[in-house]
Design a protein around this motif. Structure first.
Motif, PDB file in Angstrom:
ATOM      1  N   MET A   1       2.207  -2.285   1.722  1.00  0.00           N
ATOM      2  CA  MET A   1       1.387  -3.503   1.738  1.00  0.00           C
ATOM      3  C   MET A   1       1.046  -3.920   0.304  1.00  0.00           C
ATOM      4  N   LYS A   2       0.584  -2.897  -0.458  1.00  0.00           N
ATOM      5  CA  LYS A   2       0.214  -3.171  -1.842  1.00  0.00           C
ATOM      6  C   LYS A   2       1.426  -3.610  -2.657  1.00  0.00           C
ATOM      7  N   LEU A   3       2.563  -2.908  -2.386  1.00  0.00           N
ATOM      8  CA  LEU A   3       3.796  -3.205  -3.113  1.00  0.00           C
ATOM      9  C   LEU A   3       4.245  -4.631  -2.790  1.00  0.00           C
ATOM     10  N   ARG A   4       4.119  -5.004  -1.512  1.00  0.00           N
ATOM     11  CA  ARG A   4       4.548  -6.333  -1.110  1.00  0.00           C
ATOM     12  C   ARG A   4       3.709  -7.394  -1.832  1.00  0.00           C
ATOM     13  N   ARG A   5       2.427  -7.147  -1.933  1.00  0.00           N
ATOM     14  CA  ARG A   5       1.546  -8.085  -2.661  1.00  0.00           C
ATOM     15  C   ARG A   5       1.984  -8.215  -4.112  1.00  0.00           C
ATOM     16  N   LYS A   6       2.324  -7.046  -4.667  1.00  0.00           N
ATOM     17  CA  LYS A   6       2.708  -7.019  -6.079  1.00  0.00           C
ATOM     18  C   LYS A   6       3.996  -7.789  -6.323  1.00  0.00           C
ATOM     19  N   LEU A   7       4.949  -7.619  -5.392  1.00  0.00           N
ATOM     20  CA  LEU A   7       6.283  -8.193  -5.607  1.00  0.00           C
ATOM     21  C   LEU A   7       6.390  -9.666  -5.227  1.00  0.00           C
ATOM     22  N   PHE A   8       5.613 -10.080  -4.234  1.00  0.00           N
ATOM     23  CA  PHE A   8       5.865 -11.425  -3.709  1.00  0.00           C
ATOM     24  C   PHE A   8       4.733 -12.430  -3.926  1.00  0.00           C
ATOM     25  N   PHE A   9       3.614 -11.976  -4.479  1.00  0.00           N
ATOM     26  CA  PHE A   9       2.496 -12.916  -4.651  1.00  0.00           C
ATOM     27  C   PHE A   9       2.064 -13.006  -6.110  1.00  0.00           C
ATOM     28  N   VAL A  10       1.453 -14.104  -6.421  1.00  0.00           N
ATOM     29  CA  VAL A  10       0.859 -14.263  -7.757  1.00  0.00           C
ATOM     30  C   VAL A  10      -0.311 -13.283  -7.849  1.00  0.00           C
ATOM     31  N   GLN A  11      -0.405 -12.567  -8.974  1.00  0.00           N
ATOM     32  CA  GLN A  11      -1.462 -11.573  -9.122  1.00  0.00           C
ATOM     33  C   GLN A  11      -2.828 -12.227  -9.336  1.00  0.00           C
ATOM     34  N   GLU A  12      -3.862 -11.392  -9.306  1.00  0.00           N
ATOM     35  CA  GLU A  12      -5.220 -11.950  -9.420  1.00  0.00           C
ATOM     36  C   GLU A  12      -5.454 -12.674 -10.746  1.00  0.00           C
ATOM     37  N   ASN A  13      -4.724 -12.249 -11.791  1.00  0.00           N
ATOM     38  CA  ASN A  13      -4.908 -12.911 -13.086  1.00  0.00           C
ATOM     39  C   ASN A  13      -4.130 -14.227 -13.173  1.00  0.00           C
ATOM     40  N   GLY A  14      -3.544 -14.633 -12.029  1.00  0.00           N
ATOM     41  CA  GLY A  14      -2.839 -15.911 -12.010  1.00  0.00           C
ATOM     42  C   GLY A  14      -1.401 -15.815 -12.493  1.00  0.00           C
ATOM     43  N   LYS A  15      -0.984 -14.614 -12.899  1.00  0.00           N
ATOM     44  CA  LYS A  15       0.394 -14.447 -13.370  1.00  0.00           C
ATOM     45  C   LYS A  15       1.200 -13.623 -12.372  1.00  0.00           C
ATOM     46  N   ALA A  16       2.522 -13.502 -12.658  1.00  0.00           N
ATOM     47  CA  ALA A  16       3.378 -12.723 -11.767  1.00  0.00           C
ATOM     48  C   ALA A  16       3.600 -11.342 -12.369  1.00  0.00           C
ATOM     49  N   ASN A  17       3.730 -10.379 -11.489  1.00  0.00           N
ATOM     50  CA  ASN A  17       4.129  -9.038 -11.905  1.00  0.00           C
ATOM     51  C   ASN A  17       5.567  -9.107 -12.426  1.00  0.00           C
ATOM     52  N   ARG A  18       5.871  -8.356 -13.473  1.00  0.00           N
ATOM     53  CA  ARG A  18       7.178  -8.518 -14.125  1.00  0.00           C
ATOM     54  C   ARG A  18       8.347  -8.265 -13.164  1.00  0.00           C
ATOM     55  N   LEU A  19       8.239  -7.165 -12.416  1.00  0.00           N
ATOM     56  CA  LEU A  19       9.305  -6.825 -11.469  1.00  0.00           C
ATOM     57  C   LEU A  19       9.404  -7.907 -10.399  1.00  0.00           C
ATOM     58  N   GLY A  20       8.240  -8.356  -9.925  1.00  0.00           N
ATOM     59  CA  GLY A  20       8.202  -9.410  -8.909  1.00  0.00           C
ATOM     60  C   GLY A  20       8.841 -10.681  -9.432  1.00  0.00           C
ATOM     61  N   ALA A  21       8.578 -11.011 -10.696  1.00  0.00           N
ATOM     62  CA  ALA A  21       9.144 -12.220 -11.292  1.00  0.00           C
ATOM     63  C   ALA A  21      10.666 -12.142 -11.301  1.00  0.00           C
ATOM     64  N   CYS A  22      11.214 -10.984 -11.745  1.00  0.00           N
ATOM     65  CA  CYS A  22      12.670 -10.812 -11.797  1.00  0.00           C
ATOM     66  C   CYS A  22      13.268 -10.922 -10.396  1.00  0.00           C
ATOM     67  N   LEU A  23      12.667 -10.203  -9.470  1.00  0.00           N
ATOM     68  CA  LEU A  23      13.198 -10.162  -8.105  1.00  0.00           C
ATOM     69  C   LEU A  23      13.238 -11.565  -7.507  1.00  0.00           C
ATOM     70  N   ASN A  24      12.128 -12.288  -7.623  1.00  0.00           N
ATOM     71  CA  ASN A  24      12.070 -13.620  -7.019  1.00  0.00           C
ATOM     72  C   ASN A  24      12.966 -14.624  -7.727  1.00  0.00           C
ATOM     73  N   PHE A  25      13.135 -14.444  -9.044  1.00  0.00           N
ATOM     74  CA  PHE A  25      14.047 -15.303  -9.788  1.00  0.00           C
ATOM     75  C   PHE A  25      15.466 -15.132  -9.248  1.00  0.00           C
ATOM     76  N   VAL A  26      15.878 -13.849  -9.082  1.00  0.00           N
ATOM     77  CA  VAL A  26      17.226 -13.565  -8.573  1.00  0.00           C
ATOM     78  C   VAL A  26      17.379 -14.120  -7.157  1.00  0.00           C
ATOM     79  N   LEU A  27      16.347 -13.956  -6.339  1.00  0.00           N
ATOM     80  CA  LEU A  27      16.416 -14.443  -4.957  1.00  0.00           C
ATOM     81  C   LEU A  27      16.607 -15.963  -4.912  1.00  0.00           C
ATOM     82  N   VAL A  28      15.816 -16.682  -5.731  1.00  0.00           N
ATOM     83  CA  VAL A  28      15.893 -18.142  -5.729  1.00  0.00           C
ATOM     84  C   VAL A  28      17.264 -18.599  -6.226  1.00  0.00           C
TER      85      VAL A  28
END
Lengths: 262, 247
Positions: A1-28
């Motif tokens: 659950m925590k990992l999913r939040r980290k990978l697929f959602f904008v973090q609390e500081n309004g930015k993306a987690n680095r791994l999440g950013a890469c993963l979603n960039f590749v997906l898009v």
């Protein structure tokens, strides 16, 4: 659950987690490529880029011409924009209306109409036959209206308190302009101006309508010979991205650099 | 510092009269201008500071008459320090540069002299570690202390402060007032427009009460607050005390 939040959602500081950013960039990117690939398959097209090698010199010339036109237009449109922004606030009614009508007209009509109008009517009447010069003048006149509004907006957003403070510390008019108005104006307009440069590059493609041999016109000529539209226009898009993407990064960087403004 | 004005008025149009005819002459060290909002306090201070021209009348500060042409006004302003309510610091410059730039460009200091003077002032006002910060990175109280440092950096003959604490949270108000009080103890003459009655009463020798564009009362702060002569001042003071915690 925590990992999913980290990978697929904008973090609390309004930015993306680095791994999440890469993963979603590749997906898009994967999604875009897949849709395109499937569409090509559906209409039975097989891409073959090999033939472009024969045209690389012409493509390079067109690419270079686009850069030249855009750079020249950037400088000229900046001059027109500054002049127009100053003119829009002139106490002389004639000057004020001249520039305001110019901005309204240019911003309210499509570039393609202006290109035809200026080149075939005004250009012919006044003997502007050099297509490069005509292209730069038309493009600069068009972009100058937008730059004028960018600069005028920044001027209007300069607070009265800053000018009063400048007078209070004993600055002369010239010192106020140099040490207070200009630096603040540059900080406010530079990110937007950089973005406008990307627009100039893209808009220069419309000059192909008056046969200025820039990048788009070069590609149009190549497709007219061998009918390989898909490969040619894909390459065209990539080449424009090569120019506009770095500019958009610079614009973003400048925005961060001058963030004290906000 | 002798401050004088005769027949001073300011009006923007027929209906909008900000200052009614006003005469004043006294030697002051520290003066607080108090009164209800819209009474003309800031306008009067701006006229004294050479930032606004009066509609009529004569003004002189320390024997120097307020000029009317822009070039002479620049010279006049250079001899004064002005602190605004807020937003008076140049937003694109660091705290340090806000102080050094006028010193170098207006007062002819060298780069090193200006830097030394700015460092000395920042250190003294408790901002030694904040010199490189831009105004937006400083608290309201810190910004005002930098503004005061800039205003006194060139050793002006008179410091003018326009409600320097009214945009601040209460916790920052005192740190700014402390700085002004410290300057007073060093012999700096100042005129302050303020809503801080405690400061006006205890830290300023003289007080002027301005109401609806007229100078209704003027005198020693010690007596003016205790024995108001006009109904307007009485009412103004009683309104301020209405929610006072000590009453």
């Amino acid at each position: 659950m925590k990992l999913r939040r980290k990978l697929f959602f904008v973090q609390e500081n309004g930015k993306a987690n680095r791994l999440g950013a890469c993963l979603n960039f590749v997906l898009v990117m994967g999604l875009f490529v897949a849709v395109f690939w499937l569409s090509l398959g559906a209409i039975n097209v097989h891409l073959e880029f090999g033939f472009l090698g024969r045209f690389w010199l012409r493509i390079w010339d067109g690419f270079w011409m686009t850069i030249e036109i855009s750079a020249a237009s950037l400088i000229l449109s900046l001059l027109i924009g500054i002049l127009s922004a100053a003119g829009c606030g002139s106490p002389l009614l004639f000057v004020r209306y001249f520039f305001r009508i110019y901005v309204k007209f240019i911003r309210g009509t499509p570039l393609i109409m202006q290109i035809y109008l200026f080149f075939y009517i005004v250009g012919t009447a006044w003997g502007v036959e050099n297509r490069f010069a005509a292209g730069v003048i038309i493009l600069s006149t068009f972009e100058g209206a937008y730059i004028s509004e960018i600069i005028r907006g920044s001027l209007l957003s300069l607070e009265e308190s800053q000018l009063e403070a400048a007078r209070a510390v004993g600055f002369t008019r010239r010192q106020t302009l140099r040490y207070v108005i200009l630096p603040q104006l540059v900080a406010r307009t530079l990110p937007a101006l950089t973005g406008q440069f990307a627009s100039i590059i893209k808009d220069s493609s419309l000059l192909s309508m008056i046969a200025v041999i820039e990048l788009t016109q070069t590609i149009r000529e190549i497709t007219a010979v061998n009918f390989r539209m898909f490969e040619c226009y894909l390459l065209l898009g990539m080449l424009y991205l090569c120019l506009t993407l770095p500019i958009s990064f610079v614009s973003k960087w400048l925005e961060r650099r001058f963030q004290y403004e906000n | 510092m002798k401050i004088e004005f005769q027949g001073l008025t300011k009006q923007y149009d027929q209906e909008h009269v900000v200052l009614k005819p006003m005469d004043f002459s006294d030697d002051i060290h520290t003066l607080a201008i108090i009164g209800p909002s819209g009474g003309g306090k800031s306008t009067l201070l701006r006229i004294l500071g050479g930032l606004l021209l009066p509609t009529s009348g004569q003004v002189s500060v320390g024997g120097e008459e307020l000029p009317t042409d822009e070039r002479a006004l620049q010279k006049y302003r250079q001899g004064l320090g002005f602190v605004f309510q807020q937003g008076g610091l140049f937003r694109h410059l660091s705290a340090m540069e806000n102080i050094t730039l006028p010193l170098e460009q207006v007062h002819g200091y060298t780069k090193q002299e200006a830097a030394r003077r700015a460092e000395e002032l920042l250190e003294r006002f408790g901002l030694g570690a904040d010199g490189r910060k831009k105004p937006s990175e400083l608290s309201g109280g810190q910004q005002q202390r930098v503004a005061i440092a800039r205003a006194v950096a060139a050793r002006p003959r008179l410091l003018l402060l326009d409600e320097p604490t009214s945009a601040l949270d209460p916790e920052y108000t005192n740190e700014v007032l402390d700085v002004i009080h410290e300057l007073k103890n060093e012999g700096m003459d100042f005129v302050i427009v303020t809503h801080e009655m405690g400061f006006a009463r205890h830290a300023c020798e003289k007080v002027a009460f301005l109401c609806e564009g007229s100078l209704l009362e003027y005198g020693d702060s010690a007596s003016l607050f205790v024995h108001p002569k006009t109904r307007q001042l009485e009412r103004f003071l009683s309104r301020l005390l209405e929610w006072n915690v000590s009453e």
